[in-house]
Design an enzyme around this catalytic site. Sequence first.
Site, PDB file in Angstrom:
ATOM      1  N   GLY A  56       0.832  -1.204   0.000  1.00  0.00           N
ATOM      2  CA  GLY A  56       0.000   0.000   0.000  1.00  0.00           C
ATOM      3  C   GLY A  56       0.859   1.242   0.000  1.00  0.00           C
ATOM      4  N   CYS A  87       5.415  -6.025   1.386  1.00  0.00           N
ATOM      5  CA  CYS A  87       5.734  -4.593   1.416  1.00  0.00           C
ATOM      6  C   CYS A  87       5.113  -3.922   2.651  1.00  0.00           C
ATOM      7  CB  CYS A  87       5.300  -3.925   0.113  1.00  0.00           C
ATOM      8  SG  CYS A  87       6.073  -2.315  -0.183  1.00  0.00           S
ATOM      9  N   TYR A  88       4.082  -3.110   2.480  1.00  0.00           N
ATOM     10  CA  TYR A  88       3.427  -2.478   3.631  1.00  0.00           C
ATOM     11  C   TYR A  88       2.925  -3.536   4.612  1.00  0.00           C
ATOM     12  CZ  TYR A  88       0.021   0.319   6.289  1.00  0.00           C
ATOM     13  OH  TYR A  88      -0.698   0.930   7.287  1.00  0.00           O
ATOM     14  N   HIS A 176       7.430  -7.166  -4.314  1.00  0.00           N
ATOM     15  CA  HIS A 176       6.143  -7.630  -4.854  1.00  0.00           C
ATOM     16  C   HIS A 176       6.349  -8.875  -5.708  1.00  0.00           C
ATOM     17  CE1 HIS A 176       3.640  -4.198  -3.605  1.00  0.00           C
ATOM     18  NE2 HIS A 176       4.748  -3.500  -3.766  1.00  0.00           N
ATOM     19  N   GLU A 178       4.118 -10.725  -6.942  1.00  0.00           N
ATOM     20  CA  GLU A 178       3.006 -10.909  -7.874  1.00  0.00           C
ATOM     21  C   GLU A 178       3.220 -10.271  -9.245  1.00  0.00           C
ATOM     22  OE1 GLU A 178       1.883  -7.239  -5.377  1.00  0.00           O
ATOM     23  OE2 GLU A 178       3.020  -9.096  -5.165  1.00  0.00           O
ATOM     24  N   ASP A 235     -20.266 -10.622 -20.512  1.00  0.00           N
ATOM     25  CA  ASP A 235     -20.670 -10.813 -19.113  1.00  0.00           C
ATOM     26  C   ASP A 235     -22.148 -11.159 -18.977  1.00  0.00           C
ATOM     27  OD1 ASP A 235     -18.060  -9.996 -18.739  1.00  0.00           O
ATOM     28  OD2 ASP A 235     -18.622  -7.930 -18.266  1.00  0.00           O
ATOM     29  N   LYS A 385     -12.642 -11.095 -15.850  1.00  0.00           N
ATOM     30  CA  LYS A 385     -13.120 -11.223 -17.226  1.00  0.00           C
ATOM     31  C   LYS A 385     -12.597 -12.493 -17.901  1.00  0.00           C
ATOM     32  CE  LYS A 385     -14.891  -8.373 -19.667  1.00  0.00           C
ATOM     33  NZ  LYS A 385     -16.278  -8.102 -20.110  1.00  0.00           N
TER      34      LYS A 385
END
Length: 530
Positions: A56, A87-88, A176, A178, A235, A385
């Site tokens: 964050g 991280c945060y 990070h 990810e 959708d 999606k």
Amino acid sequence: MDKGELVLILDFGSQYTHLITRRIRSLSIFSLCISGTSSLDTIAALNPRVVILSGGPHSVHTSEAPAFPDEFLPWASSKGVYVLGICYGLHLLVQKLGGDVRVGDKQEYGKMEILVEGNSGIFGNKKVGDRQVVWMSHGDEAAVLPDGFEVVAKSEQGVVASIEDPKRRLFGLQYHPEVTHSTEGMETLRYFLFDICGVTAGWSMENVLDQELKVIKETVGPEDHVICALSGGVDSTVAATLVHRAIGDRLHCIFVDNGLLRYKERERVMETFTKDMHLPVTCVNATEQFLSKLKGVVDPEMKRKIIGKEFICVFDDFAHKLEQELGKKPAYLVQGTLYPDVIESCPPPGTGRTHSHTIKSHHNVGGLPKDMKLKLIEPLKLLFKDEVRQLGRILNVPEPFVKRHPFPGPGLAVRVLGDVTEGNALDTLRQVDEIFIQSIKDAGLYDLIWQAFAVFLPVRSVGVQGDQRTHSHVVAIRAVTSQDGMTADWYYFEHKFLDEVSRKICNSVRGVNRVVQDITSKPPSTIEWE
């Protein structure tokens, strides 16, 4: 779905938080994201096997710094829940457990090497001295670790990059994992979840289908009827197909031609709905109703509100006629809400955003007449999606339809800047858009692009056509790449392609003598123009 295998992300505002969710799901593990300041009751009710504390933009030293509940760590310890701070999230772990987080002498942003300094569970078989490239984004750093923690890796500048206290099942990464820039990040997440936490992979779209069919059948009574507004997009189509499989022709769909559709859109989607998918759909031509209300309107937000209001009127009329035919009111409304919609409508703490956005003010459900008293069915609300596309394939939705680019609810109204009824703006845009999209398909690029479209600009330019000076319209073309539409970058066409498209448009569409390309990412812009 085994809720005991859930990986729960507590969101503290990182721009990468939704990416963590996606990465974990790609491992066939179910993951959800909720606010980092959610109550312990909310967290406990989800019964997670693992909790990840996201990064964050905050500092743990500020008074408004968001944090998990004080009882969270004791609860996690008592339940055997594994916790990973990123991280945060790492800073929160260190601070809450009595360590010291300080403003770093050397801030670290972007790619950086880290060095393994100790035997580690989270890095698997990595040895002391092994290096890997990671993505850093922090100003604070862990200066003093709480009792029980060990430093597992440091950055090339000597900053703590990974910590762990395996006895208490607590782990932390300063970087990070990810993002793709962390070259071994997915390997680290995979090892952490499977080998350390013992999570079992088993979440799939087939599971989702079976579960949602069961939920719909249990929710909708045997005599209840359901209505669904089909937009022609992926959708709503997948949502309707799913409900139709569960309850058959007690589903009643409506497709509204509001005069703001793409070239031959009504004919194309209705043929797919009726002939290929056998959905029960009523088509309503409300072109005059919509365009008459939009005449003279140039403000984009006003356009959206008018379109939303008129759609409600058409929808209300459809529902009342259906009630007369059935002798009873429909009980439910199907909506193709996706997980990014849920995430964006519930922003994390400390972002300065509220829960009421005007980004999607054309969405009509919030404004449905109260006397309709429809209960919502949102079978896709936990999916991204690309996951919806997977589900569509399982449901045998035609492949060309599954791959369709997103189309905005207000249609071409957000792609004609200014009054949509002025001159022949809509017809011109339809022709330009058709040429652009067909050219993309012919070049084999359609599936590489998240969304592509043309925009009618409220300006004219001087040109030369047929040895004569012209004063004609300018149109813009835009194509973006994205994972889920939350962020996007513009697509890099080859110059030859752009040259050919520009020539086709100017030679084929009367009244256009200039084509420009939008090369703006999201952020700072949105994907659409209004």
